[in-house]
Design a protein around this motif. Structure first.
Motif, PDB file in Angstrom:
ATOM      1  N   ARG A  91     -22.962  34.438 -15.436  1.00 33.26           N
ATOM      2  CA  ARG A  91     -22.782  33.015 -15.128  1.00 33.26           C
ATOM      3  C   ARG A  91     -22.541  32.864 -13.629  1.00 33.26           C
ATOM      4  NH1 ARG A  91     -21.479  28.193 -17.621  1.00 33.26           N
ATOM      5  NH2 ARG A  91     -21.509  29.238 -19.637  1.00 33.26           N
ATOM      6  N   LEU A  92     -23.246  31.925 -13.032  1.00 29.43           N
ATOM      7  CA  LEU A  92     -23.086  31.623 -11.618  1.00 29.43           C
ATOM      8  C   LEU A  92     -22.812  30.134 -11.484  1.00 29.43           C
ATOM      9  CD1 LEU A  92     -23.285  32.415  -8.609  1.00 29.43           C
ATOM     10  CD2 LEU A  92     -25.753  32.018  -8.769  1.00 29.43           C
ATOM     11  N   VAL A  93     -21.651  29.793 -10.935  1.00 30.89           N
ATOM     12  CA  VAL A  93     -21.256  28.399 -10.789  1.00 30.89           C
ATOM     13  C   VAL A  93     -21.433  27.993  -9.324  1.00 30.89           C
ATOM     14  CG1 VAL A  93     -19.452  26.686 -11.190  1.00 30.89           C
ATOM     15  CG2 VAL A  93     -19.566  28.732 -12.631  1.00 30.89           C
ATOM     16  N   VAL A  94     -22.319  27.030  -9.097  1.00 28.50           N
ATOM     17  CA  VAL A  94     -22.656  26.612  -7.738  1.00 28.50           C
ATOM     18  C   VAL A  94     -22.388  25.128  -7.578  1.00 28.50           C
ATOM     19  CG1 VAL A  94     -24.487  26.435  -5.998  1.00 28.50           C
ATOM     20  CG2 VAL A  94     -24.446  28.381  -7.584  1.00 28.50           C
ATOM     21  N   LEU A 105     -35.347  19.185  -7.966  1.00 26.84           N
ATOM     22  CA  LEU A 105     -34.361  19.922  -8.749  1.00 26.84           C
ATOM     23  C   LEU A 105     -34.967  20.579  -9.991  1.00 26.84           C
ATOM     24  CD1 LEU A 105     -31.480  20.843  -9.226  1.00 26.84           C
ATOM     25  CD2 LEU A 105     -30.996  18.639 -10.302  1.00 26.84           C
ATOM     26  N   PRO A 106     -35.814  19.891 -10.789  1.00 28.25           N
ATOM     27  CA  PRO A 106     -36.398  20.568 -11.954  1.00 28.25           C
ATOM     28  C   PRO A 106     -37.185  21.818 -11.580  1.00 28.25           C
ATOM     29  CG  PRO A 106     -36.715  18.204 -12.120  1.00 28.25           C
ATOM     30  CD  PRO A 106     -36.197  18.469 -10.734  1.00 28.25           C
ATOM     31  N   ARG A 111     -37.591  27.693 -11.424  1.00 25.52           N
ATOM     32  CA  ARG A 111     -37.782  28.915 -10.651  1.00 25.52           C
ATOM     33  C   ARG A 111     -36.649  29.900 -10.915  1.00 25.52           C
ATOM     34  NH1 ARG A 111     -41.199  31.580  -9.897  1.00 25.52           N
ATOM     35  NH2 ARG A 111     -39.827  33.271 -10.499  1.00 25.52           N
ATOM     36  N   MET A 112     -35.425  29.408 -10.943  1.00 29.20           N
ATOM     37  CA  MET A 112     -34.276  30.267 -11.193  1.00 29.20           C
ATOM     38  C   MET A 112     -34.315  30.839 -12.600  1.00 29.20           C
ATOM     39  SD  MET A 112     -32.446  30.534  -8.475  1.00 29.20           S
ATOM     40  CE  MET A 112     -30.960  31.240  -9.173  1.00 29.20           C
ATOM     41  N   SER A 113     -34.696  30.012 -13.580  1.00 27.31           N
ATOM     42  CA  SER A 113     -34.751  30.463 -14.967  1.00 27.31           C
ATOM     43  C   SER A 113     -35.797  31.556 -15.159  1.00 27.31           C
ATOM     44  CB  SER A 113     -35.061  29.275 -15.886  1.00 27.31           C
ATOM     45  OG  SER A 113     -35.210  29.694 -17.221  1.00 27.31           O
ATOM     46  N   GLU A 114     -36.943  31.395 -14.513  1.00 26.34           N
ATOM     47  CA  GLU A 114     -38.015  32.376 -14.653  1.00 26.34           C
ATOM     48  C   GLU A 114     -37.663  33.707 -13.991  1.00 26.34           C
ATOM     49  OE1 GLU A 114     -41.359  30.373 -12.999  1.00 26.34           O
ATOM     50  OE2 GLU A 114     -41.880  29.359 -14.872  1.00 26.34           O
ATOM     51  N   SER A 115     -36.998  33.635 -12.848  1.00 27.74           N
ATOM     52  CA  SER A 115     -36.685  34.864 -12.121  1.00 27.74           C
ATOM     53  C   SER A 115     -35.417  35.540 -12.638  1.00 27.74           C
ATOM     54  CB  SER A 115     -36.535  34.567 -10.621  1.00 27.74           C
ATOM     55  OG  SER A 115     -35.461  33.687 -10.392  1.00 27.74           O
ATOM     56  N   GLU A 116     -34.540  34.756 -13.278  1.00 24.02           N
ATOM     57  CA  GLU A 116     -33.274  35.295 -13.762  1.00 24.02           C
ATOM     58  C   GLU A 116     -33.011  34.826 -15.191  1.00 24.02           C
ATOM     59  OE1 GLU A 116     -31.124  37.185 -12.061  1.00 24.02           O
ATOM     60  OE2 GLU A 116     -31.765  37.024  -9.983  1.00 24.02           O
ATOM     61  N   LEU A 274     -32.054  31.335  -4.948  1.00 22.42           N
ATOM     62  CA  LEU A 274     -31.704  29.915  -4.870  1.00 22.42           C
ATOM     63  C   LEU A 274     -31.895  29.388  -3.445  1.00 22.42           C
ATOM     64  CD1 LEU A 274     -30.586  27.383  -6.205  1.00 22.42           C
ATOM     65  CD2 LEU A 274     -28.277  28.249  -5.790  1.00 22.42           C
ATOM     66  N   ALA A 275     -31.414  30.137  -2.451  1.00 21.88           N
ATOM     67  CA  ALA A 275     -31.542  29.718  -1.060  1.00 21.88           C
ATOM     68  C   ALA A 275     -33.010  29.655  -0.637  1.00 21.88           C
ATOM     69  CB  ALA A 275     -30.772  30.674  -0.148  1.00 21.88           C
ATOM     70  N   ALA A 276     -33.789  30.650  -1.052  1.00 20.15           N
ATOM     71  CA  ALA A 276     -35.213  30.663  -0.696  1.00 20.15           C
ATOM     72  C   ALA A 276     -35.950  29.492  -1.320  1.00 20.15           C
ATOM     73  CB  ALA A 276     -35.847  31.980  -1.150  1.00 20.15           C
ATOM     74  N   THR A 277     -35.586  29.127  -2.537  1.00 20.32           N
ATOM     75  CA  THR A 277     -36.219  28.009  -3.223  1.00 20.32           C
ATOM     76  C   THR A 277     -35.896  26.694  -2.511  1.00 20.32           C
ATOM     77  OG1 THR A 277     -36.023  29.204  -5.314  1.00 20.32           O
ATOM     78  CG2 THR A 277     -36.542  26.880  -5.446  1.00 20.32           C
ATOM     79  N   ILE A 278     -34.649  26.544  -2.075  1.00 21.39           N
ATOM     80  CA  ILE A 278     -34.287  25.329  -1.338  1.00 21.39           C
ATOM     81  C   ILE A 278     -35.010  25.278  -0.003  1.00 21.39           C
ATOM     82  CG2 ILE A 278     -32.369  24.133  -0.191  1.00 21.39           C
ATOM     83  CD1 ILE A 278     -30.564  25.118  -2.438  1.00 21.39           C
ATOM     84  N   ARG A 279     -35.103  26.417   0.691  1.00 23.24           N
ATOM     85  CA  ARG A 279     -35.827  26.455   1.962  1.00 23.24           C
ATOM     86  C   ARG A 279     -37.281  26.044   1.770  1.00 23.24           C
ATOM     87  NH1 ARG A 279     -33.032  31.517   2.956  1.00 23.24           N
ATOM     88  NH2 ARG A 279     -31.531  31.271   4.664  1.00 23.24           N
TER      89      ARG A 279
END
Length: 283
Positions: A91-94, A105-106, A111-116, A274-279
């Motif tokens: 669990r990661l709380v951000v 956001l979707p 992207r996060m769900s697929e990679s992790e 997460l950071a790369a996706t936002i960038r």
């Protein structure tokens, strides 16, 4: 044909999604040249050109577009196979400022769900001040916020956010009349940023809509009710920056900063993704 290299396939999917070799490299914790080489070898093995490369743009070729979904399925199958041994969920709380996430956001969550697939991501959207306060109190693992002052100078700068006076194309404003604006309720640092700029320029304003986040403010702007100070990256696609048109003062930019207090490698890599996706949303 040789068996496909899973890391090369993952590099291709990330590059296609993030539209950048650099962002894909950040997400994979490697170098841009390593990602480029993996994809080149993948293309050579398939005998197909998957990506069209230009100095400023990465896009799928016709073959790349055809291969993308099967590639996703292959990565998902790999994760499923590894997960069959009972991979432990993490669990990661951000905490993240609502001025940082918009309509993308979707895509970010996908992207996060697929990679992790074993990661439970709990994202708390609030003001930068609230997110940073929760982080300092140990309530969350990481905070992604706008840097507005010198309260904290640490953290990783993800990108530089630029703001504009966003309005619907048919929004009307006559110089000399109060500018109709939509804002976030106080206290909000972007609200203060906008009002300070108007005050310094001697421009009167009237608040006609108070939103509960960027999405609601964006809706009011799209409807033509008001203009609003919004990040250009997260503003609705159907609005324009009307600052020059109406002679409004320029707005200062702000750093988007990641603060984290995690030590394990897996969670650090999740934050890199997460950071790369936002960038990548910055273009």
């Amino acid at each position: 044909m040789k068996a496909l290299d899973l890391e090369a396939v993952q590099a291709f999917v990330l590059t296609a999604d993030l539209k950048s070799f650099t962002r894909a490299a950040e997400a994979m914790d490697t170098t841009q040249s390593a990602v480029s080489l993996k994809i080149k070898r993948l293309e050579d093995g398939l005998g197909r050109k998957l990506l069209e490369r230009t100095p400023r743009l990465v896009r799928l070729s016709a073959d790349g577009n055809a291969f993308l979904e099967p590639a996703r399925n292959l990565i998902a199958a790999h994760h499923g196979a590894v997960g069959s041994f009972g991979r432990k969920q993490r669990r990661l709380v951000v905490g993240i400022s609502h001025h940082i996430v918009g309509s993308e956001l979707p895509v970010l969550l996908k992207r996060m769900s697929e990679s992790e697939p074993s990661l439970v991501l709990e994202m708390r959207v609030s003001t930068s001040h609230e997110a940073l306060e929760d982080f300092e109190r140990g309530k969350i693992d990481a905070a992604i916020v706008l840097r507005h002052d010198n309260r904290r100078r640490d953290g990783e700068t993800i990108l530089r956010e630029t703001f504009g006076w966003m309005a619907a194309p048919d929004f009307e404003y006559r110089i000399g009349e109060p500018l109709r604006i939509a804002t976030q309720a106080a206290p909000c640092s972007v609200r203060s940023l906008a009002l300070d700029a108007l005050k310094a320029a001697g421009i009167a304003w009237t608040e006609v809509f108070v939103g509960g986040g960027v999405s609601t403010i964006g809706a009011a702007v799209s409807a033509g009710l008001a203009a609003a100070a919004l990040g250009r990256r997260v503003a609705p696609h159907d609005v324009i920056d009307a600052g020059a048109k109406f002679g409004l003062p320029p707005l200062p930019s702000r750093d988007v900063v990641l603060h984290a207090s995690v030590n394990d490698r897996a969670t650090k890599n999740s934050l890199k993704t997460l950071a790369a996706t936002i960038r990548a949303t910055a273009g």
